[in-house]
Design an enzyme around this catalytic site. Structure first.
Site, PDB file in Angstrom:
ATOM      1  N   LYS A 181      -1.028  14.944   1.876  1.00 48.04           N
ATOM      2  CA  LYS A 181      -1.160  15.005   0.421  1.00 48.04           C
ATOM      3  C   LYS A 181      -1.362  13.626  -0.200  1.00 48.04           C
ATOM      4  CE  LYS A 181      -1.256  17.422  -3.336  1.00 48.04           C
ATOM      5  NZ  LYS A 181      -2.362  18.356  -3.585  1.00 48.04           N
TER       6      LYS A 181
ATOM      7  N   SER B 222     -29.679   8.317  -6.685  1.00 48.12           N
ATOM      8  CA  SER B 222     -28.544   9.102  -6.209  1.00 48.12           C
ATOM      9  C   SER B 222     -28.526  10.457  -6.916  1.00 48.12           C
ATOM     10  CB  SER B 222     -27.243   8.316  -6.417  1.00 48.12           C
ATOM     11  OG  SER B 222     -26.182   8.880  -5.686  1.00 48.12           O
TER      12      SER B 222
END
Length: 287
Positions: free
Chosen positions: A154, A102
């Protein structure tokens, strides 16, 4: 000492041993880290990288052992290595120890060559996001969740609220964009070396031996053996380190944070969370 005096010594007296600076980039890649458990980030590695590229000679060796982590920090470290390699006109040799997966592999492709052990783990070219859902738990223990926001998105992906389909779709889109950036970077650096394999960018990982067949790795070997074979038996490997005393190692001096009991306790809690996150990254690869 003789090496420092080489420019003013007669040619026959000059040291001819090749010195190769070595950087060890080992650990999970995370922004910030903690006082008690440092991690790999541009902030924690920039000094080492700059110091290694200041050495005389044409080559810098980098040892990587990382399961990945932050894609942003991975790319920043990659870019700093490539910028200095171009600026200083130096060859970068990357050596994989247990794992370069990764984000660890993203850093590895900064090398002009990647050398791995046959049993190393390489690849995992993908993006992952993991979290937990606690909605049933807080109901069982009688906790009421109160969230107030300005902006309807949010509180998206709040682990204490039920998962929303639109939030997941938005996250998946973001992850695909980050994945494409990763793929483009690997293709740019490895170019024609890569095999035509449909699984290459699916997040799978392989041994160093298989990675060589797929073009993720250039050759198999270990740092000491490869460098001495290339530059001669007298080649010296010089590990680049940052001076750190007992107190600075734990952030006890030179820090703006007070040495109060709550501050030390908070740092300890941060270290526990960092350790858990890092353990999860390593465990994905059976390490």
């Amino acid at each position: 000492m003789r090496r420092l005096l080489n420019p003013i010594l007669p040619k026959s007296w000059r040291s001819t041993d090749v010195v190769v600076p070595v950087i060890r980039l080992h650990g999970a890649i995370m922004a910030g880290g903690s006082q008690f458990r440092p991690s790999l980030s541009l902030a924690s590695t920039a000094g080492l990288i700059e110091k290694a590229f200041s050495f005389p000679g044409p080559t810098v060796a980098i040892s990587i052992n990382s399961p990945g982590g932050s894609p942003v920090q991975s790319r920043l470290i990659y870019k700093r290595i490539r910028d200095l390699a171009a600026e200083k006109n130096k060859q970068v040799l990357v050596f994989v120890e247990d794992i370069a997966a990764s984000g660890g592999y993203m850093i590895a492709v900064a090398g002009d060559e990647i050398i791995a052990d046959p049993s190393s783990i390489v690849g995992s070219i993908g993006v992952i996001s993991g979290t937990f859902g606690f909605t049933d738990l807080i109901k069982k223990i009688g906790v009421e969740r109160r969230v107030h926001t300005a902006g309807r998105n949010k509180s998206s992906m709040d682990p204490f609220q039920p998962e929303k389909k639109e939030d997941v779709e938005r996250l998946e889109t973001l992850m695909l964009e980050v994945h494409e950036t990763f793929i483009d970077l690997v293709r740019e650096r490895r170019a024609a070396k890569l095999a035509d394999d449909p699984d290459l960018f699916t997040g799978l990982f392989w041994s160093g031996k298989k990675g060589q067949e797929l073009g993720l790795v250039d050759s198999l070997g270990d740092m000491r053996g490869v460098l001495k074979q290339r530059f001669g038996p007298k080649t010296q490997l010089r590990l680049v380190t940052q001076p750190r005393g007992l107190f600075s190692r734990f952030g006890l001096f030179g820090s703006s944070q007070s040495l109060t009991a709550p501050a030390v306790a908070a740092a300890g809690v941060d270290a526990l969370f960092d350790a858990a996150e890092e353990r999860a990254l390593w465990s994905r690869f059976g390490l």
